[in-house]
Design a protein around this motif. Structure first.
Motif, PDB file in Angstrom:
ATOM      1  N   THR A   1      21.901 -10.963  19.231  1.00  0.00           N
ATOM      2  CA  THR A   1      22.179  -9.631  18.686  1.00  0.00           C
ATOM      3  C   THR A   1      22.714  -9.724  17.265  1.00  0.00           C
ATOM      4  O   THR A   1      22.284  -8.986  16.361  1.00  0.00           O
TER       5      THR A   1
ATOM      6  N   LYS B   1      20.824  -8.443  13.901  1.00  0.00           N
ATOM      7  CA  LYS B   1      21.486  -7.467  13.041  1.00  0.00           C
ATOM      8  C   LYS B   1      21.524  -7.950  11.601  1.00  0.00           C
ATOM      9  O   LYS B   1      21.283  -7.176  10.646  1.00  0.00           O
TER      10      LYS B   1
ATOM     11  N   SER C   1      17.972  -7.644  10.105  1.00  0.00           N
ATOM     12  CA  SER C   1      17.549  -6.275   9.785  1.00  0.00           C
ATOM     13  C   SER C   1      18.270  -5.742   8.557  1.00  0.00           C
ATOM     14  O   SER C   1      17.742  -4.887   7.829  1.00  0.00           O
ATOM     15  N   SER C   2      19.489  -6.247   8.307  1.00  0.00           N
ATOM     16  CA  SER C   2      20.260  -5.736   7.162  1.00  0.00           C
ATOM     17  C   SER C   2      19.675  -6.203   5.826  1.00  0.00           C
ATOM     18  O   SER C   2      19.963  -5.628   4.780  1.00  0.00           O
TER      19      SER C   2
ATOM     20  N   GLU D   1      15.141  -5.152  14.158  1.00  0.00           N
ATOM     21  CA  GLU D   1      15.815  -4.032  14.821  1.00  0.00           C
ATOM     22  C   GLU D   1      15.399  -3.928  16.294  1.00  0.00           C
ATOM     23  O   GLU D   1      16.207  -3.621  17.163  1.00  0.00           O
TER      24      GLU D   1
ATOM     25  N   GLN E   1      17.169  -6.667  18.124  1.00  0.00           N
ATOM     26  CA  GLN E   1      18.564  -6.277  18.316  1.00  0.00           C
ATOM     27  C   GLN E   1      18.713  -5.285  19.462  1.00  0.00           C
ATOM     28  O   GLN E   1      19.611  -5.409  20.301  1.00  0.00           O
ATOM     29  N   SER E   2      17.806  -4.306  19.541  1.00  0.00           N
ATOM     30  CA  SER E   2      17.871  -3.298  20.600  1.00  0.00           C
ATOM     31  C   SER E   2      17.650  -3.922  21.972  1.00  0.00           C
ATOM     32  O   SER E   2      18.372  -3.623  22.937  1.00  0.00           O
TER      33      SER E   2
ATOM     34  N   GLN F   1      20.653  -6.096  22.966  1.00  0.00           N
ATOM     35  CA  GLN F   1      21.792  -5.263  23.367  1.00  0.00           C
ATOM     36  C   GLN F   1      21.588  -4.703  24.772  1.00  0.00           C
ATOM     37  O   GLN F   1      22.537  -4.642  25.581  1.00  0.00           O
TER      38      GLN F   1
END
Length: 370
Positions: free
Chosen positions: A203, A207, A210-211, A221, A224-225, A228
């Motif tokens: 995760t 993150k 994606s940043s 993203e 990450q989803s 999570q």
């Protein structure tokens, strides 16, 4: 009693002891031993009642019962209304005893519930180990109105063996349950320390990716989803294996689980008592399922738990003010979750009651003796 009679009695006791030492399931063992006792002793019919903590009797094993006692409409073998059960419950049944006339057989004969096959009387003997009592064993034969002193002594010796075997099997079951809980706790800790930590790392990496933007931003993203979501699923699985906070008490654990799911748990309790670990965990599992149902189906995010702790009984009432549903109490429960809750309660000799109507919420009452 001659040498041959003594030898025969010792043979019977030896064969019964061997069967009892092999047994690991109470119901199956009692039936096998009762069958063997009738085969080697020459008696014709036998039945065993075991009692729960509230003094309620259950026909646990029976062999060669006459049609009158098997009547499915009147169920003469249910209930506590007979001399032997009454004397057992009042502490008057201390040794093997002749019953002058069996009330169950008498009622069945008077009401024409079926053929009694000539049975009118029986011997009854308590099943116990030391000071701990478990139930009674009844033995009968057609036309036999009284058992000899030697026969009662033999039945009493066998009953002591049966009582010791019941205690041994129950202690083994308790030890097995403790071992299972310890293994689940170990597995939960392993999952938390390894898999859950890996998901958390994924995760964080997604993150960070994606940043930075760029053409892979959508992929990061999505990773990450997914991670999570996997973390949430893993957290729920760990809760299933090892209820977080249960060592602080069932109320604390239920509040914590509700917080995790976003359901407000409102609790009240009367009385204070230390619950056996198996009962506390079963109540937790039932409460957990109720919270899950509230979140998924009730249309409300609040659930109420009311505990009544008594010296030998715990009552847990669960209530929500959600949408409720139609349910006929004469039919099977409509979901696996509710059936599991009922099975958990009844496996501990408890009761499960469901009350619900469309638009009027749902109430569940669980009562478990200990």
């Amino acid at each position: 009693m001659g040498d041959q009679d003594h030898l025969s009695e010792l043979t019977i006791l030896k064969e019964i002891a061997e069967k009892l030492n092999e047994g690991t399931d109470i119901n199956q063992t009692l039936y096998q031993v009762l069958s063997q006792l009738l085969d080697v002793s020459g008696f014709e019919t036998g039945w065993i009642f075991l009692f729960d903590e509230n003094g309620n009797s259950t026909l646990t094993a029976a062999k060669n019962l006459p049609p009158a006692l098997l009547n499915t409409k009147h169920k003469p073998m249910c209930g506590n209304n007979c001399w032997c059960v009454d004397h057992y419950k009042t502490g008057k049944l201390l040794k093997a005893t002749n019953i002058l006339e069996c009330k169950r057989l008498e009622d069945a004969s008077e009401q024409n519930w079926g053929d009694t096959l000539g049975l009118t009387h029986h011997a009854t003997v308590p099943l116990r180990s030391g000071e701990e009592k478990f139930g009674i064993m009844n033995i009968a034969s057609a036309g036999k109105g009284r058992f000899k002193k030697e026969e009662l002594a033999l039945l009493e010796s066998i009953a002591f063996q049966i009582g010791n075997a019941i205690k041994r099997i129950r202690l083994t079951e308790q030890a097995r349950e403790v071992a299972l809980i310890e293994e689940r706790n170990r597995l939960a800790q392993d999952l938390h320390d390894s898999v859950n930590q890996l998901l958390y790392s994924i995760t964080l990496m997604a993150k960070a990716g994606s940043s930075k933007g760029g053409q892979d931003k959508d992929v990061f993203e999505q990773i990450q989803s997914i991670s999570q979501h996997a973390q949430a699923e893993m957290k729920a699985l760990i809760w299933q294996l090892r209820p977080k906070g249960l060592e602080m008490g069932i109320i604390y654990a239920l509040n914590g689980y509700g917080d995790m799911l976003g359901v407000h748990v409102d609790t009240a309790s009367q009385g204070v008592v230390g619950l056996p670990a198996q009962i506390e965990e079963s109540l937790w599992r039932i409460g957990q399922e109720a919270i899950n149902n509230c979140q998924k189906h009730a249309g409300k995010n609040e659930i109420f738990f009311d505990f009544s702790f008594k010296p030998n009984l715990v009552i847990m009432t669960i209530r929500d003010e959600g949408c409720g549903f139609s349910h006929n109490p004469d039919l099977e429960l409509p979901s696996n979750g509710l059936r599991n809750m009922k099975n958990r309660a009844e496996s501990l000799h408890g009761s499960f009651t469901l009350e619900t109507e469309p638009g009027k919420g749902t109430a569940i009452i669980v009562s478990i003796p200990f």
